[in-house]
Scaffold this active site. Structure first.
Site, PDB file in Angstrom:
ATOM      1  N   ASP A   1       1.236  -2.801  -7.726  1.00 23.69           N
ATOM      2  CA  ASP A   1       1.056  -1.619  -6.867  1.00 23.69           C
ATOM      3  C   ASP A   1       1.117  -0.338  -7.697  1.00 23.69           C
ATOM      4  O   ASP A   1       0.348   0.600  -7.473  1.00 23.69           O
ATOM      5  CB  ASP A   1       2.149  -1.549  -5.791  1.00 23.69           C
TER       6      ASP A   1
ATOM      7  N   ALA B   1       6.435  -4.578  -7.422  1.00 27.60           N
ATOM      8  CA  ALA B   1       5.541  -3.401  -7.420  1.00 27.60           C
ATOM      9  C   ALA B   1       4.856  -3.141  -8.758  1.00 27.60           C
ATOM     10  O   ALA B   1       4.305  -2.060  -8.956  1.00 27.60           O
ATOM     11  CB  ALA B   1       6.255  -2.141  -6.941  1.00 27.60           C
TER      12      ALA B   1
ATOM     13  N   TYR C   1      12.212  -6.627   6.297  1.00 28.40           N
ATOM     14  CA  TYR C   1      12.539  -7.773   5.456  1.00 28.40           C
ATOM     15  C   TYR C   1      13.903  -7.579   4.811  1.00 28.40           C
ATOM     16  O   TYR C   1      14.410  -6.456   4.698  1.00 28.40           O
ATOM     17  CB  TYR C   1      11.451  -8.097   4.443  1.00 28.40           C
TER      18      TYR C   1
ATOM     19  N   ASN D   1       3.773   1.468  -1.512  1.00 29.07           N
ATOM     20  CA  ASN D   1       4.237   1.634  -2.895  1.00 29.07           C
ATOM     21  C   ASN D   1       3.176   2.387  -3.705  1.00 29.07           C
ATOM     22  O   ASN D   1       3.485   3.313  -4.447  1.00 29.07           O
ATOM     23  CB  ASN D   1       4.495   0.275  -3.570  1.00 29.07           C
TER      24      ASN D   1
ATOM     25  N   GLY E   1      -0.386  -9.622 -15.687  1.00 33.75           N
ATOM     26  CA  GLY E   1       0.993  -9.570 -16.175  1.00 33.75           C
ATOM     27  C   GLY E   1       1.042  -8.879 -17.529  1.00 33.75           C
ATOM     28  O   GLY E   1       0.456  -7.806 -17.704  1.00 33.75           O
TER      29      GLY E   1
ATOM     30  N   THR F   1       0.826  -1.216   0.000  1.00 31.80           N
ATOM     31  CA  THR F   1       0.000   0.000   0.000  1.00 31.80           C
ATOM     32  C   THR F   1       0.857   1.261   0.000  1.00 31.80           C
ATOM     33  O   THR F   1       0.477   2.288  -0.553  1.00 31.80           O
ATOM     34  CB  THR F   1      -0.940   0.012   1.225  1.00 31.80           C
TER      35      THR F   1
HETATM   36  P1  ADP Z   1       1.161  -8.207  -9.664  1.00 31.90           P
HETATM   37  O1  ADP Z   1       2.461  -7.435  -9.546  1.00 31.90           O
HETATM   38  O2  ADP Z   1       0.142  -7.729  -8.684  1.00 31.90           O
HETATM   39  O3  ADP Z   1       1.316  -9.689  -9.736  1.00 31.90           O
HETATM   40  P2  ADP Z   1       0.740  -8.294 -12.532  1.00 31.90           P
HETATM   41  O4  ADP Z   1       1.927  -9.176 -12.673  1.00 31.90           O
HETATM   42  O5  ADP Z   1      -0.543  -8.794 -13.070  1.00 31.90           O
HETATM   43  O6  ADP Z   1       0.511  -7.761 -11.062  1.00 31.90           O
HETATM   44  O7  ADP Z   1       1.123  -6.946 -13.290  1.00 31.90           O
HETATM   45  C1  ADP Z   1       0.509  -5.704 -13.056  1.00 31.90           C
HETATM   46  C2  ADP Z   1       0.639  -4.857 -14.294  1.00 31.90           C
HETATM   47  O8  ADP Z   1       2.028  -4.650 -14.599  1.00 31.90           O
HETATM   48  C3  ADP Z   1       0.047  -5.495 -15.534  1.00 31.90           C
HETATM   49  O9  ADP Z   1      -1.323  -5.212 -15.663  1.00 31.90           O
HETATM   50  C4  ADP Z   1       0.853  -4.814 -16.633  1.00 31.90           C
HETATM   51  O10 ADP Z   1       0.330  -3.538 -16.882  1.00 31.90           O
HETATM   52  C5  ADP Z   1       2.223  -4.659 -15.992  1.00 31.90           C
HETATM   53  N1  ADP Z   1       3.092  -5.803 -16.335  1.00 31.90           N
HETATM   54  C6  ADP Z   1       3.413  -6.857 -15.560  1.00 31.90           C
HETATM   55  N2  ADP Z   1       4.241  -7.711 -16.218  1.00 31.90           N
HETATM   56  C7  ADP Z   1       4.443  -7.191 -17.442  1.00 31.90           C
HETATM   57  C8  ADP Z   1       5.200  -7.575 -18.594  1.00 31.90           C
HETATM   58  N3  ADP Z   1       5.927  -8.704 -18.625  1.00 31.90           N
HETATM   59  N4  ADP Z   1       5.165  -6.766 -19.676  1.00 31.90           N
HETATM   60  C9  ADP Z   1       4.444  -5.617 -19.683  1.00 31.90           C
HETATM   61  N5  ADP Z   1       3.717  -5.199 -18.626  1.00 31.90           N
HETATM   62  C10 ADP Z   1       3.698  -5.968 -17.532  1.00 31.90           C
END
Ligand code: ADP
Length: 306
Positions: free
Chosen positions: A259, A256, A88, A33, A227, A31
């Site tokens: 976040d 992050a 951490y 971040n 992702g 939070t």
């Molecule tokens: P978290 O960090 O909560 O696991 P995600 O991995 O789903 O969240 O990623 C959050 C956001 O970060 C995605 O919606 C995207 O916009 C961006 N992102 C994450 N990984 C990638 C990637 N490999 N390429 C481009 N954008 C990414």
């Protein structure tokens, strides 16, 4: 003047530098971040406050100095004389990071033990931002108290925004986690889950299924991150849309990502963007954040400060 209050735990972060015996010290937490990226993305017509509990020791003072130095409001940080902040440690081996935590007895675990103080912090605020980690670290009594305060805030027209951030290791059991996450979603008008976590812990087959599940719990709107995959948005009348994520120039460290996405999304929405535009803004910011090491990436926000 508008105001957002982020609620949660910020920890001290000790990381190996690669040089034997030399560590660097920082502060981070999901939070926090988001609050940090919000502060850098929103104009000065917005206050960004952080609500947590810390100790009265020097390390806790450092955290407070860090927050205020970053322009984050600390007027609602509780100080507890018998506790200190969680820590951490990031170990580096062959470029891979692993984490060791000391947070089981952190001051932040008591952040909701005075619900009247939280209600006061939210008086006159426009938005409350919190996560499943905020909820996980609390006692069951304090979880219920925080939910009640947020539900009253929502009842008065406050906007409650929730990232489920599923971390089963912080919960008594996976079932307990699932139950509270749904109760939290029920008081939050906007949920910002990440599909991989949701698929793992709720068995969802698709991001749309994740969004529908949260909507069935009472959340009006859901934005599902995935992702590098498309972001799925479901609005208050249940209309589904997908927003592509721009290809990242480089993926150096995804710490992050979620976040910072949330901050980019919210900053855009709070200044008038549609859900689709806000998702694009979130993905743009997260794409820059994953291009550099660490949770708080200055290069990702420079030139975009409000
Ligand atoms: P978290 O960090 O909560 O696991 P995600 O991995 O789903 O969240 O990623 C959050 C956001 O970060 C995605 O919606 C995207 O916009 C961006 N992102 C994450 N990984 C990638 C990637 N490999 N390429 C481009 N954008 C990414």
């Amino acid at each position: 003047m508008a105001r957002i209050v982020a609620i949660g735990e910020c920890m001290g972060e000790l990381s190996e530098t690669g040089e034997p015996g030399v560590l660097t010290m920082g502060f981070a937490g999901d939070t926090l971040n988001t609050a940090w990226y919000l502060r850098r993305s929103l104009g000065m017509d917005w206050d960004v406050d952080y609500l947590t509990a810390i100790g009265t020791d020097l390390l806790s003072d450092r955290l407070l100095d860090f927050l205020s130095g970053e322009g984050i409001g600390t007027g609602h940080v509780r100080r507890l004389s018998d506790k200190t902040i969680g820590l951490y440690y990031i170990s580096l081996k062959d470029g891979e990071r692993s984490f060791t935590y000391w947070r089981n007895d952190s001051a932040a675990r008591r952040l909701a033990s005075d619900p009247a103080a939280i209600a006061k912090a939210l008086e006159g605020a426009d938005v409350a931002y919190w996560s499943g980690i905020t909820l996980a670290i609390l006692s069951p009594t304090d979880r219920a108290a925080l939910l009640e305060v947020l539900s009253q805030f929502a009842g008065r027209g406050g906007k409650v925004v929730f990232d489920p951030n599923l971390r089963p290791r912080l919960w008594e059991s996976a079932d307990t986690m699932r139950g509270w996450i749904h109760r939290a979603a029920a008081v939050s008008g906007l949920c910002l889950p990440s599909f991989d976590d949701e698929a793992t812990h709720f068995g969802d087959a698709s991001p749309v299924e994740t969004a529908e599940r949260y909507r069935s719990q009472g959340t009006a709107r859901v934005v599902v991150k995935n992702g590098p995959g498309d972001v799925t948005i479901v609005d208050a009348i249940g209309a589904v849309a997908t927003v592509p994520v721009p290809a990242a120039a480089a993926v150096v460290d995804t710490t992050a990502a979620g976040d910072s996405f949330n901050a980019g999304y919210l900053a855009a929405e709070l200044t008038g963007a549609s859900m689709r535009e806000a998702a694009q803004a979130g993905a743009l910011l997260a794409g820059k954040v994953i291009g550099a090491r660490g949770a708080l990436v200055l290069q990702a926000v420079q030139g975009h400060e409000g």
